[in-house]
Design a protein around this motif. Structure first.
Motif, PDB file in Angstrom:
ATOM      1  N   VAL A  58       0.833  -1.201   0.000  1.00 30.83           N
ATOM      2  CA  VAL A  58       0.000   0.000   0.000  1.00 30.83           C
ATOM      3  C   VAL A  58       0.868   1.252   0.000  1.00 30.83           C
ATOM      4  CG1 VAL A  58      -1.622   1.352   1.378  1.00 30.83           C
ATOM      5  CG2 VAL A  58      -2.014  -1.092   1.049  1.00 30.83           C
ATOM      6  N   ARG A  59       1.896   1.253   0.801  1.00 33.04           N
ATOM      7  CA  ARG A  59       2.756   2.431   0.892  1.00 33.04           C
ATOM      8  C   ARG A  59       3.577   2.626  -0.386  1.00 33.04           C
ATOM      9  NH1 ARG A  59       4.568   1.161   7.150  1.00 33.04           N
ATOM     10  NH2 ARG A  59       2.682   2.024   8.141  1.00 33.04           N
ATOM     11  N   GLU A  62       1.131   3.816  -3.124  1.00 34.92           N
ATOM     12  CA  GLU A  62       0.686   5.185  -2.866  1.00 34.92           C
ATOM     13  C   GLU A  62       1.777   6.205  -3.165  1.00 34.92           C
ATOM     14  OE1 GLU A  62      -2.389   6.671   0.413  1.00 34.92           O
ATOM     15  OE2 GLU A  62      -0.416   6.191   1.270  1.00 34.92           O
ATOM     16  N   ARG A  69       0.943   2.864 -11.088  1.00 32.18           N
ATOM     17  CA  ARG A  69       0.397   2.044  -9.993  1.00 32.18           C
ATOM     18  C   ARG A  69      -0.167   0.717 -10.483  1.00 32.18           C
ATOM     19  NH1 ARG A  69      -2.736   6.662  -6.315  1.00 32.18           N
ATOM     20  NH2 ARG A  69      -0.819   7.757  -5.648  1.00 32.18           N
ATOM     21  N   TRP A  85      -4.996  -2.649  -8.855  1.00 32.93           N
ATOM     22  CA  TRP A  85      -5.206  -1.247  -8.488  1.00 32.93           C
ATOM     23  C   TRP A  85      -6.296  -0.689  -9.377  1.00 32.93           C
ATOM     24  CZ3 TRP A  85      -4.673   3.310 -11.312  1.00 32.93           C
ATOM     25  CH2 TRP A  85      -4.777   4.503 -10.540  1.00 32.93           C
ATOM     26  N   ARG A 120      -8.034   5.612   7.172  1.00 35.60           N
ATOM     27  CA  ARG A 120      -8.177   4.988   5.859  1.00 35.60           C
ATOM     28  C   ARG A 120      -9.409   4.086   5.883  1.00 35.60           C
ATOM     29  NH1 ARG A 120      -3.331   4.926   2.760  1.00 35.60           N
ATOM     30  NH2 ARG A 120      -1.517   5.711   3.907  1.00 35.60           N
ATOM     31  N   GLN A 156      -8.234   1.784   0.560  1.00 39.86           N
ATOM     32  CA  GLN A 156      -8.433   2.994  -0.240  1.00 39.86           C
ATOM     33  C   GLN A 156      -7.290   3.985  -0.003  1.00 39.86           C
ATOM     34  OE1 GLN A 156     -11.890   5.421   0.687  1.00 39.86           O
ATOM     35  NE2 GLN A 156     -12.271   5.758  -1.498  1.00 39.86           N
ATOM     36  N   HIS A 157      -6.703   4.489  -1.131  1.00 42.91           N
ATOM     37  CA  HIS A 157      -5.660   5.508  -1.036  1.00 42.91           C
ATOM     38  C   HIS A 157      -6.291   6.862  -0.755  1.00 42.91           C
ATOM     39  CE1 HIS A 157      -2.519   2.774  -2.175  1.00 42.91           C
ATOM     40  NE2 HIS A 157      -3.143   2.442  -3.322  1.00 42.91           N
ATOM     41  N   PHE A 158      -5.404   7.832  -0.482  1.00 42.40           N
ATOM     42  CA  PHE A 158      -5.891   9.175  -0.170  1.00 42.40           C
ATOM     43  C   PHE A 158      -6.575   9.845  -1.366  1.00 42.40           C
ATOM     44  CE2 PHE A 158      -2.146   8.878   2.810  1.00 42.40           C
ATOM     45  CZ  PHE A 158      -2.925   8.585   3.910  1.00 42.40           C
ATOM     46  N   ASP A 159      -6.204   9.423  -2.566  1.00 39.13           N
ATOM     47  CA  ASP A 159      -6.823  10.028  -3.744  1.00 39.13           C
ATOM     48  C   ASP A 159      -8.111   9.337  -4.162  1.00 39.13           C
ATOM     49  OD1 ASP A 159      -5.813   7.661  -4.594  1.00 39.13           O
ATOM     50  OD2 ASP A 159      -4.598   8.478  -6.246  1.00 39.13           O
ATOM     51  N   SER A 161      -8.484   6.113  -4.939  1.00 32.16           N
ATOM     52  CA  SER A 161      -8.261   4.848  -5.643  1.00 32.16           C
ATOM     53  C   SER A 161      -8.197   3.691  -4.642  1.00 32.16           C
ATOM     54  CB  SER A 161      -6.970   4.919  -6.453  1.00 32.16           C
ATOM     55  OG  SER A 161      -5.856   5.122  -5.584  1.00 32.16           O
ATOM     56  N   TRP A 162      -8.336   2.484  -5.163  1.00 30.25           N
ATOM     57  CA  TRP A 162      -8.380   1.295  -4.307  1.00 30.25           C
ATOM     58  C   TRP A 162      -7.284   0.311  -4.728  1.00 30.25           C
ATOM     59  CZ3 TRP A 162     -11.603   0.240  -0.137  1.00 30.25           C
ATOM     60  CH2 TRP A 162     -12.636   1.155   0.087  1.00 30.25           C
TER      61      TRP A 162
END
Length: 459
Positions: A58-59, A62, A69, A85, A120, A156-159, A161-162
């Motif tokens: 995940v990191r 991201e 991605r 992704w 998150r 789920q990312h900050f933007d 996206s999953w």
């Protein structure tokens, strides 16, 4: 120096063995589960390292630019874990936004803790339910068909996206909470079974000991108790056998002494009667002979009582109603109707002839001083009661206990033909108490006397 902490076959030793067996049984069940439990016996999800690998991925994803991605996710895919992704604008992301979390609460908490303090959204979906509904969308239909038993982890990312991790087959065992619950169940089952078996083995000789004590209560001539069981119980049995022997000797000596005294009284009574023949006063002579006859009757009654006390009748199983009905039939031959109410057959273990003598004495008192009695036998779970009721004048309240005293008679004439010698109720009480029972006399409200005999249920 030879020191034994646990004496052979002692209560402490049996308890220690039971504890050891319970522990061994528990670990045996755990071992069998580990061998035959299949995937459920594997380490829990937190210990497999899959969550740590997912956090690292995940990191990494991201931190990478958005165009790279999907390619990085594909590169991270392995035979054990598939990584995908989906952009925030994709239909799949909107489906994940609406999905519900079906995983145990603690698994989601562990995942969020690994991802850090930043809030998150995490979805952990199990086979069936919402996961299958989600994978029925056109974008994921192929995934559902290809991995029908897959587990899914979506972060789920900050933007928006999953990043989705798909495990085709389960690689971890039960959660730690379920595992501890299972081990506790194993411990409970194994301890319960071992304790039940150990308790049964321990109680068995104690029950035999209790049964032997009851047998001694009904038959003082019973054989000594076999010494078996733990060391502590062996000491108790040995002490009881010694006490039983001393009691038997004491009773035999007392009975022989009293019988001898009663027998020897016949000689001076005979001499008194012979000397009474020389008395010229007819009135004084009649009074002397009446006293001699009374003494003779008391001696004969005492001899009969002591012979019955010394009688070593064997304890056996017999039909108690049959004994009561036999007594009633004996009185029927004399024109006296003794009614019986109760079961036609009840097996009881005791001394039948002694009990017949006791019931005969009670019924004879009712016939002599009251009216032809009724006999009622009632069988209960732990006791048998025999009620002998008449419609006579009853007994003064203050004399209800005294009538069991030897040679005590309510009849004031003191003549053997009308009042007896006062040993009938004494003998009946002794016989009933030898069978661990009791007799209680009470006046009936409507008039008459009730003799209530209670015997412990033995068969």
């Amino acid at each position: 120096m030879n020191v034994r902490f646990l004496p052979r076959d002692s209560l402490a030793g049996r308890f220690a063995v039971a504890v050891v067996l319970a522990v061994v049984a528990t670990w045996s069940l755990v071992g069998l589960f580990d061998v035959f439990g299949g995937v459920w016996a594997q380490s829990n999800l937190e210990r497999t390292g899959l969550l740590d690998e997912a956090v690292d991925m995940v990191r990494i994803i991201e931190a990478a630019p958005a165009p790279m991605r999907e390619q990085l996710a594909g590169a991270a895919t392995t035979p054990a874990v598939r990584v995908d992704w989906y952009a925030a604008t994709s239909p799949v992301s909107s489906v994940f936004d609406q999905a519900t979390d079906e995983a145990p609460e603690h698994s989601r908490e562990v995942m969020e803790k690994l991802l850090g303090e930043t809030p998150r959204t995490v979805r952990i979906l199990l086979p069936g339910g919402s996961r299958d509904v989600l994978m029925s969308t056109p974008e994921l239909e192929e995934e559902r068909l290809k991995y029908p038993h897959a587990y899914m982890l979506a972060v789920q990312h900050f933007d928006g996206s999953w990043l989705v991790f798909t495990v085709p087959e389960r690689l971890w065992g039960l959660p730690w909470r379920d595992r501890w619950a299972m081990w506790l169940a194993f411990l409970t089952v194994s301890t319960g079974i071992v304790s039940a078996i150990a308790a049964r083995q321990l109680v068995r000789p104690i029950r035999k000991f209790a049964a032997a004590i009851r047998l001694f209560g009904t038959n003082p001539g019973a054989a000594p108790i076999a010494e078996a069981g733990p060391t502590e119980l062996l000491g108790v049995i040995a002490s009881f056998n010694e006490m039983q022997g001393q009691i038997r000797k004491f009773v035999a000596y007392r009975t022989a002494m009293l019988a001898a005294i009663s027998h020897d009284l016949r000689t001076p009574l005979t001499r008194i009667r012979l000397r009474g023949e020389l008395i010229e006063d007819d009135v004084q002579q009649a009074r002397l002979f009446r006293d001699v006859d009374e003494l003779q009757a008391m001696v004969d009654g005492a001899l009969a009582f002591f012979r019955g006390d010394a009688d070593e009748e064997a304890v056996t199983s017999f039909d108690l109603p049959g004994v009561l009905q036999t007594i009633g039939n004996d009185y029927a031959d004399q024109g006296i109707d003794v009614a019986y109410r109760g079961p036609a057959r009840t097996v009881y273990r005791g001394r039948p002839f002694a009990l017949k003598r006791a019931f005969t004495n009670l019924i004879e008192n009712a016939v002599k001083y009251g009216t032809p009695p009724t006999i009622e036998l009632i069988c209960r779970e732990k006791a048998i009661t025999i009620a002998i009721r008449d419609q006579g004048p009853g007994i003064p309240t203050e004399a209800l206990e005294r009538v069991f005293s030897p040679f005590y008679r309510l009849e004031s004439s003191r003549h053997p033909a009308t009042g007896g010698v006062g040993l009938g109720l004494t003998a009946a009480q002794a016989i009933i108490r030898e069978h661990s029972g009791d007799i209680v006399l009470s006046n009936l409200p409507a008039g008459g006397l009730e003799a209530l005999v209670t015997l412990p249920r033995t068969a």
